[in-house]
Each structure stands twice: as C-alpha cells, then as structure tokens.
Design a protein around this motif. Structure first.
Motif, PDB file in Angstrom:
ATOM      1  N   VAL A   5       0.779  -1.539  -0.291  1.00  0.00           N
ATOM      2  CA  VAL A   5      -0.224  -0.129   0.095  1.00  0.00           C
ATOM      3  C   VAL A   5       0.804   1.396   0.241  1.00  0.00           C
ATOM      4  O   VAL A   5       1.432   1.153   0.821  1.00  0.00           O
ATOM      5  CB  VAL A   5      -0.924   0.029   1.457  1.00  0.00           C
ATOM      6  CG1 VAL A   5      -2.077   1.261   1.017  1.00  0.00           C
ATOM      7  CG2 VAL A   5      -1.939  -0.831   1.394  1.00  0.00           C
ATOM      8  N   LEU A  15      -1.881   1.182  -4.737  1.00  0.00           N
ATOM      9  CA  LEU A  15      -1.572  -0.122  -4.015  1.00  0.00           C
ATOM     10  C   LEU A  15      -0.506  -0.367  -5.436  1.00  0.00           C
ATOM     11  O   LEU A  15      -0.106   0.398  -6.643  1.00  0.00           O
ATOM     12  CB  LEU A  15      -1.887  -1.741  -4.492  1.00  0.00           C
ATOM     13  CG  LEU A  15      -3.244  -1.204  -3.423  1.00  0.00           C
ATOM     14  CD1 LEU A  15      -4.212  -2.330  -3.951  1.00  0.00           C
ATOM     15  CD2 LEU A  15      -3.165  -1.029  -2.329  1.00  0.00           C
ATOM     16  N   LEU A  55      -1.845   0.098  -8.664  1.00  0.00           N
ATOM     17  CA  LEU A  55      -2.874   0.093  -8.904  1.00  0.00           C
ATOM     18  C   LEU A  55      -3.534   0.954  -8.136  1.00  0.00           C
ATOM     19  O   LEU A  55      -3.730   1.524  -7.030  1.00  0.00           O
ATOM     20  CB  LEU A  55      -3.505  -1.094  -8.576  1.00  0.00           C
ATOM     21  CG  LEU A  55      -5.594  -1.333  -8.815  1.00  0.00           C
ATOM     22  CD1 LEU A  55      -5.450  -1.182 -10.128  1.00  0.00           C
ATOM     23  CD2 LEU A  55      -5.665  -3.056  -8.387  1.00  0.00           C
ATOM     24  N   ASP A  63     -15.008   1.309   0.851  1.00  0.00           N
ATOM     25  CA  ASP A  63     -14.343   1.011   0.952  1.00  0.00           C
ATOM     26  C   ASP A  63     -13.542   0.507  -0.194  1.00  0.00           C
ATOM     27  O   ASP A  63     -14.066  -0.405  -0.221  1.00  0.00           O
ATOM     28  CB  ASP A  63     -14.153   0.090   2.029  1.00  0.00           C
ATOM     29  CG  ASP A  63     -12.656  -0.438   3.290  1.00  0.00           C
ATOM     30  OD1 ASP A  63     -11.681  -0.092   1.866  1.00  0.00           O
ATOM     31  OD2 ASP A  63     -12.529  -1.528   3.669  1.00  0.00           O
ATOM     32  N   ILE A  65     -10.376  -1.108  -0.353  1.00  0.00           N
ATOM     33  CA  ILE A  65     -10.465  -2.234  -0.583  1.00  0.00           C
ATOM     34  C   ILE A  65     -10.875  -3.287  -0.833  1.00  0.00           C
ATOM     35  O   ILE A  65     -11.038  -4.693  -1.068  1.00  0.00           O
ATOM     36  CB  ILE A  65      -9.231  -2.784   0.942  1.00  0.00           C
ATOM     37  CG1 ILE A  65      -8.242  -1.751   1.280  1.00  0.00           C
ATOM     38  CG2 ILE A  65      -9.069  -4.014   0.941  1.00  0.00           C
ATOM     39  CD1 ILE A  65      -6.876  -2.181   0.067  1.00  0.00           C
ATOM     40  N   GLU A  66     -12.441  -3.088   0.345  1.00  0.00           N
ATOM     41  CA  GLU A  66     -13.599  -4.197  -0.373  1.00  0.00           C
ATOM     42  C   GLU A  66     -14.034  -4.025  -1.480  1.00  0.00           C
ATOM     43  O   GLU A  66     -14.404  -5.025  -2.215  1.00  0.00           O
ATOM     44  CB  GLU A  66     -14.232  -3.040   0.585  1.00  0.00           C
ATOM     45  CG  GLU A  66     -14.051  -3.538   2.498  1.00  0.00           C
ATOM     46  CD  GLU A  66     -14.549  -5.351   2.809  1.00  0.00           C
ATOM     47  OE1 GLU A  66     -14.780  -6.266   2.085  1.00  0.00           O
ATOM     48  OE2 GLU A  66     -13.222  -5.480   3.278  1.00  0.00           O
ATOM     49  N   ILE A  68     -12.006  -4.068  -4.840  1.00  0.00           N
ATOM     50  CA  ILE A  68     -11.177  -4.830  -5.190  1.00  0.00           C
ATOM     51  C   ILE A  68     -11.139  -6.104  -4.530  1.00  0.00           C
ATOM     52  O   ILE A  68     -11.097  -7.496  -5.198  1.00  0.00           O
ATOM     53  CB  ILE A  68      -9.556  -4.242  -4.365  1.00  0.00           C
ATOM     54  CG1 ILE A  68      -9.432  -2.993  -4.586  1.00  0.00           C
ATOM     55  CG2 ILE A  68      -8.144  -5.623  -4.897  1.00  0.00           C
ATOM     56  CD1 ILE A  68      -8.169  -2.589  -4.495  1.00  0.00           C
ATOM     57  N   LYS A  69     -11.589  -6.220  -3.088  1.00  0.00           N
ATOM     58  CA  LYS A  69     -12.177  -7.480  -2.655  1.00  0.00           C
ATOM     59  C   LYS A  69     -12.581  -8.577  -3.766  1.00  0.00           C
ATOM     60  O   LYS A  69     -13.245  -9.411  -4.388  1.00  0.00           O
ATOM     61  CB  LYS A  69     -12.254  -7.550  -1.361  1.00  0.00           C
ATOM     62  CG  LYS A  69     -10.432  -8.286  -0.539  1.00  0.00           C
ATOM     63  CD  LYS A  69     -11.570  -7.975   0.908  1.00  0.00           C
ATOM     64  CE  LYS A  69      -9.727  -7.787   1.629  1.00  0.00           C
ATOM     65  NZ  LYS A  69     -10.707  -8.163   2.456  1.00  0.00           N
ATOM     66  N   ASN A  72     -12.081  -8.987  -7.494  1.00  0.00           N
ATOM     67  CA  ASN A  72     -12.054 -10.287  -7.422  1.00  0.00           C
ATOM     68  C   ASN A  72     -12.363 -12.025  -7.179  1.00  0.00           C
ATOM     69  O   ASN A  72     -12.397 -13.333  -8.045  1.00  0.00           O
ATOM     70  CB  ASN A  72     -10.317 -10.671  -6.157  1.00  0.00           C
ATOM     71  CG  ASN A  72      -8.727  -9.619  -6.517  1.00  0.00           C
ATOM     72  OD1 ASN A  72      -8.714  -9.534  -8.110  1.00  0.00           O
ATOM     73  ND2 ASN A  72      -8.679  -8.988  -5.686  1.00  0.00           N
TER      74      ASN A  72
ATOM     75  N   ALA B 249      -5.906 -14.594  -8.862  1.00  0.00           N
ATOM     76  CA  ALA B 249      -7.353 -13.636  -8.311  1.00  0.00           C
ATOM     77  C   ALA B 249      -7.285 -14.090  -6.534  1.00  0.00           C
ATOM     78  O   ALA B 249      -7.958 -13.059  -5.155  1.00  0.00           O
ATOM     79  CB  ALA B 249      -8.792 -13.747  -8.596  1.00  0.00           C
ATOM     80  N   ASN B 253      -6.826 -11.642  -3.281  1.00  0.00           N
ATOM     81  CA  ASN B 253      -7.972 -11.434  -2.363  1.00  0.00           C
ATOM     82  C   ASN B 253      -6.995 -12.004  -0.606  1.00  0.00           C
ATOM     83  O   ASN B 253      -7.449 -11.316   0.740  1.00  0.00           O
ATOM     84  CB  ASN B 253      -8.804 -12.388  -2.003  1.00  0.00           C
ATOM     85  CG  ASN B 253      -9.592 -11.070  -2.440  1.00  0.00           C
ATOM     86  OD1 ASN B 253      -9.812 -10.087  -3.473  1.00  0.00           O
ATOM     87  ND2 ASN B 253     -11.061 -12.062  -3.316  1.00  0.00           N
ATOM     88  N   LEU B 256      -4.325  -8.892   0.402  1.00  0.00           N
ATOM     89  CA  LEU B 256      -5.417  -8.318   0.597  1.00  0.00           C
ATOM     90  C   LEU B 256      -6.281  -8.237   2.482  1.00  0.00           C
ATOM     91  O   LEU B 256      -6.455  -6.737   2.895  1.00  0.00           O
ATOM     92  CB  LEU B 256      -6.529  -7.933  -0.196  1.00  0.00           C
ATOM     93  CG  LEU B 256      -6.485  -7.103  -1.404  1.00  0.00           C
ATOM     94  CD1 LEU B 256      -7.341  -6.718  -2.352  1.00  0.00           C
ATOM     95  CD2 LEU B 256      -5.667  -6.055  -1.074  1.00  0.00           C
ATOM     96  N   ASN B 260      -6.026  -4.949   5.592  1.00  0.00           N
ATOM     97  CA  ASN B 260      -7.653  -5.082   5.908  1.00  0.00           C
ATOM     98  C   ASN B 260      -7.297  -4.914   7.773  1.00  0.00           C
ATOM     99  O   ASN B 260      -7.141  -3.762   8.280  1.00  0.00           O
ATOM    100  CB  ASN B 260      -8.097  -4.998   5.522  1.00  0.00           C
ATOM    101  CG  ASN B 260      -9.281  -4.286   4.676  1.00  0.00           C
ATOM    102  OD1 ASN B 260      -9.079  -2.711   5.172  1.00  0.00           O
ATOM    103  ND2 ASN B 260     -10.303  -4.474   4.923  1.00  0.00           N
TER     104      ASN B 260
END
Lengths: 86, 261
Positions: A5, A15, A55, A63, A65-66, A68-69, A72, B249, B253, B256, B260
């Motif tokens: 990050v 990122l 990125l 959020d 990050i959420e 991106i999750k 994915n 992917a 995750n 990540l 968090n």
C-alpha cells in the motif's frame, strides 16, 4: 504476487502490485469498473521489464479495499463458470 | 456466457465464446502465451563438439525442441527446495552421444526421465560428417513464455470478434458482394445474405463501397478463439490458463485480508 500500500484513505487507495502485468491487472480493472461505487480504477506499468505496476482505485466513499476484494471474487466466479463449460 | 466448439481436436480447438468482456478473453490469451508452464532445454553442457556448428548455435537449436512432460511432477527452479541449484525435482538431463556420419535428430536424446521426451522424434539438430562427434548434456527445466518463446505451450493462440452484419434498404447493386475480399456476402433472391459470419475480418470494405449506407458491421461480445497446442492437449492449456487467472485473484484477496486487519 506482492501487494504494497502506497497511499490509503477513506475513498481511495494506491497499491503496488509487484510481479503482475496486463494479464491480470487489465482484467481486475475491468471488473473494478463494473463494481458499484467505484469512480476511478486505473493501473500503470512504468516500464514493461523493470517497472512495478501501480493500481489506483477511487470510490464514492465505500471501502476501496473491499471493492477490490469483490472484483476479485467476481473474477473467481467467472473463471469457475468458464471452467465448467469447457 | 456460452461456449460452443467449432473444431475440437486434441492439438487444436476453435470455439465461440459468447457474452464475455474483451478483458477476460484477452487475459486468457495472454495467460496461455505467457504464463502456462512447459518444459524446454535451458542450457547445455558441451563435453565434445567437433561438428560444423558452434556450441551456442547447438544450444539455441536444442532449446527450441518442444518437450513432452508431466509438468505437475516438476517444480519451478526458483520455488524448488534445492534453492535453484538444480535437483531431480526441478530439472531433467537429456544426454546425446553420437558420432558421424549421421544426421542428429531430436529422437537421439536419451532422457533421465522416460516421461520427458521430445514431442517429435524427427526434428533435425545438426548433420555430422565422417569423424565428427557430439557429447552433450542438455538440461531442461520448467519455464513460461514470458521468459522465452521456447516455453510457450502453443503455436497459434488468438481471438477475433464475431461481428454482426445488418443489411437494410438494399438496392441490390452487388457492389458489396464484389468488394468483400473473403466472399462472405451473396445474393439470394431479393436479399443479400451473409454466408459465413465467422470468416468476416471486419475490413469494412462492404460499408465503404455501399452507396445507400445500407450495411452496418457492428462489434459484439462474441469471440472466435483459436488454440493450437504443441506439447499438451489444447483443452488442458486452456484450463491451466483459466486456473492461473483464478489463482491470481485468490492470492490477491489473501494478501488484501492481511492489509485490512
């Protein structure tokens, strides 16, 4: 893959995704832009041989990050669907 | 999403994939070319070379020979327990000991692992004349196409858009039928019909030549994908590429999650 990050805030994140290239990042960018709440999703590869891709994701307050999750998880879902149809 | 096979052979598949984004199709193409691992000769140890070719040329020629292997049995050298030094888990030696007069073929290599062998036995390497001799140990390892083209699992791997051709208010001047370089347009009765839409290269010649602006060629979300594989079945290459994308992917995750918390 190695994720670092650089900058993070409530509605944006920058990122460094080490060891990746257009193969994965272009796919991720596409699914990020489909995600609700994402305003900007962009990646940049400074140099094709030595560069470490950046990125950048900006959202309307959700959020990043959420987001991106979730993108994915969508990729995993699409890949599973495609694998079942081959 | 729909998948429909046009051609389905072990070494070549052609399929239509419908209602998917270009990003996904292009990522699969890139993953097949650059990320699916295969076996190829990395370097050679030359103990004796009195042939007409230099050692470097032999190394290059031997490197380009496609090898058949069970790639799940081997590790990548940088991820192997040996730390990249080379061990039976990450590399295979192919030995060659021949004397002229003789043409050396890929089938003359004797492999340490009988499962790792050249795909074709009739690829010429070098022609030896009377008194010339070759003693070589070729060391093969896993690699990806991103590093060098000799580790590519495919020869052809491409996709193209299957366009939609719409014809309205046509005056039957036949100009588009003659202009089409692939001859896919045809007059049937009072109408112009499209014979084989898969052949259309979207050159737009028919649109340019039409004076009534009656033809429209539009992009769609349908693609014609062609894979011609070398060392493993084409379907397996495709499956591996999709799994590689999926694992990337999942891996991201996983990382990540730690960021968090």
């Amino acid at each position: 893959m190695d994720v670092k990050v650089v900058e993070i805030g409530n509605d944006y994140v920058k990122l460094i995704v080490k060891g990746e290239d257009h193969t994965f990042l272009n796919l991720l960018q596409h699914y990020l832009l489909e995600e609700e709440g994402v305003i900007i999703a962009k990646y940049n590869i400074p140099h094709p041989l030595v560069g470490e891709p950046e990125l950048y994701v900006k959202t309307d307050g959700t959020d990043p990050i959420e987001a991106i999750k979730r993108a994915n998880e969508k990729i995993v879902k699409v890949c599973d669907e495609l694998l079942s149809k081959i | 999403m729909e998948v429909e096979y046009v051609e389905d052979r072990e070494d070549k598949i052609v399929f239509i994939i419908k209602n998917v984004p270009v990003a996904l199709v292009n990522s699969i193409r890139r993953a097949i070319i650059g990320h699916v691992p295969t076996m190829a000769v990395d370097y050679i140890n030359v103990y004796m070379n009195t042939s007409f070719l230099y050692d470097e040329m032999l190394a290059h020629r031997i490197g380009l020979i496609p090898l058949k292997a069970d790639i799940d049995k081997y590790n990548f050298q940088d991820k192997c327990e040996c730390g990249g030094e080379g061990c039976p888990n990450c590399q295979v030696s192919l030995r060659l000991n021949v004397e002229g007069p003789k043409t050396v073929y890929s089938g003359d290599f004797i492999s340490d692992d009988p499962e790792v062998k050249p795909v074709y036995d009739n690829i010429p390497v070098v022609e030896l004349y009377e008194g010339q001799q070759l003693m070589i140990e070729a060391v093969a390892r896993l690699g990806t196409g991103k590093e060098h083209a000799k580790w590519k699992p495919v020869s052809i791997c491409s996709y193209k858009i299957i366009p939609k051709i719409e014809i309205s208010d046509c005056s039957l001047c036949k100009a588009c039928v003659e202009a089409c370089p692939r001859k896919i347009l045809e007059i049937k009765g009072e109408k112009i019909v499209v014979n084989d839409i898969l052949k259309c290269s979207m050159c737009m010649e028919c649109v340019k030549v039409c004076e009534d602006n009656a033809i429209k060629v539009e992009e769609t979300d349908n693609y014609l994908f062609t894979i011609e594989s070398i060392s493993m079945p084409a379907k397996e290459v495709l499956k591996r590429a999709i799994n590689i994308l999926k694992n990337k992917a999942v891996e991201m995750n996983e990382i990540l999650k730690h960021i968090n918390s």
